[in-house]
Design an enzyme around this catalytic site. Structure first.
Site, short mmCIF file in Angstrom:
data_model
loop_
_atom_site.label_atom_id
_atom_site.label_comp_id
_atom_site.label_asym_id
_atom_site.label_seq_id
_atom_site.Cartn_x
_atom_site.Cartn_y
_atom_site.Cartn_z
N SER A 130 0.85 -1.19 0.00
CA SER A 130 0.00 0.00 0.00
C SER A 130 0.89 1.23 0.00
O SER A 130 2.05 1.17 0.43
CB SER A 130 -0.89 0.00 1.25
OG SER A 130 -1.51 1.26 1.43
N TYR A 179 -1.82 -0.64 10.47
CA TYR A 179 -1.80 -0.91 9.03
C TYR A 179 -0.55 -0.31 8.39
O TYR A 179 0.15 -0.98 7.62
CB TYR A 179 -3.07 -0.31 8.39
CG TYR A 179 -3.19 -0.61 6.91
CD1 TYR A 179 -3.58 -1.86 6.47
CD2 TYR A 179 -2.93 0.38 5.96
CE1 TYR A 179 -3.70 -2.14 5.11
CE2 TYR A 179 -3.06 0.11 4.60
CZ TYR A 179 -3.44 -1.14 4.19
OH TYR A 179 -3.55 -1.41 2.84
#
Length: 275
Positions: A157, A170
């Site tokens: 990501s 995350y």
């Protein structure tokens, strides 16, 4: 143009979102494909944003992939458990062949700042996104090295390099996944094994929709989840949201012989966005 006939692939998180799109694209390219996802009962009471398919979806996924004419295996997989991971990989390789390709797409997140962040939630996110990828890589890398060919694609990501408010676990897990990617790439480089991370911005998946719903619930500014998703679309320089099939197309190319010189990279798909 990418022909993966005779290759066998394992895709984690392969029942939905980017994982399912990648598994489908690999099957279309001729690869035998094994997919695993965490199969669970309905979502009530969960604090993370992951989509957990029910047991009834195993046959749906198996049938959809088998329609492309290659061998398919689909089953429950918990990448947080080494024993279950090893069992799944043994069953997968018995069904579709020794793993030439591994795609780590299993992942989760949750809207929670550091303040008040529980150990349990932190461990779940990091264990799924980072340590899970380590477990799966450990299961296939020796065989790839021995056979002199392998492709490992980690779904990262932009969070690996750009912070996002209320998502410390995350962001930390994806930054760690990039470090793991680079180490695996170096370990496999002399043996025909590549390892690359694909880092998209927002991709329109069920995980994203659930994450956005958490943002709306947390911020409480009177807007709907769809309105916030539309803000993200308008905020992208291309005025749109990335689609799972775009990630899948790059993943398939990276798994081909044409991409044997591409390793240790973090390839972003952002439409020009910084996040």
């Amino acid at each position: 143009m990418t022909n993966l006939t005779s290759r066998s692939a394992i895709v984690t998180g392969g029942f939905s979102g980017m994982g399912f799109a990648i598994a489908t694209a690999l099957a279309k390219a001729g690869a035998n494909v094994a997919v695993g996802s965490y199969v669970a009962s309905p979502q009530a009471g969960r604090v993370d944003a992951a989509y957990y398919p029910g047991a009834d979806e195993i046959e749906r996924v198996r049938s959809a992939l088998a329609a492309h004419g290659t061998k398919v295996h689909a089953a429950h997989l918990d990448v947080r458990d080494s024993a279950l991971t090893n069992l799944f990989f043994a069953q997968a390789q018995a069904a579709v062949g020794q793993a030439d390709i591994l795609v780590n797409a299993a992942g989760t997140t949750a809207e929670q700042p550091v303040c008040g962040h529980s150990d349990e939630l932190w461990d779940k996110i990091v264990d799924t996104n980072l340590t899970g990828a380590f477990r799966t890589t450990r299961a296939v890398l020796p065989g790839m090295i021995e056979r002199g060919w392998g492709r490992i694609v980690n779904i990262g990501s932009t969070a690996a390099s750009v912070g996002w408010k209320d998502n410390p676990a995350y962001c930390a897990s994806k930054a760690g996944l990039l470090g793991l990617t680079r180490c695996v790439a170096l370990e496999g480089a002399a043996h025909g094994v590549t390892c690359v991370m694909i880092s998209p911005t927002w991709v329109e998946t069920e995980l994203m929709r659930r994450n956005v719903a958490q943002v709306v619930e947390r911020e409480g500014k009177g807007r709907s989840a769809e309105e916030l998703m539309d803000e993200f679309r308008k905020g992208n320089p291309q005025g749109r949201m990335m689609q799972p099939e775009e990630i899948a197309a790059l993943a398939v190319f990276l798994c081909s012989d044409l991409a044997k010189g591409i390793t240790m990279e973090n390839i972003q798909i952002t439409g020009g966005a910084l996040w």
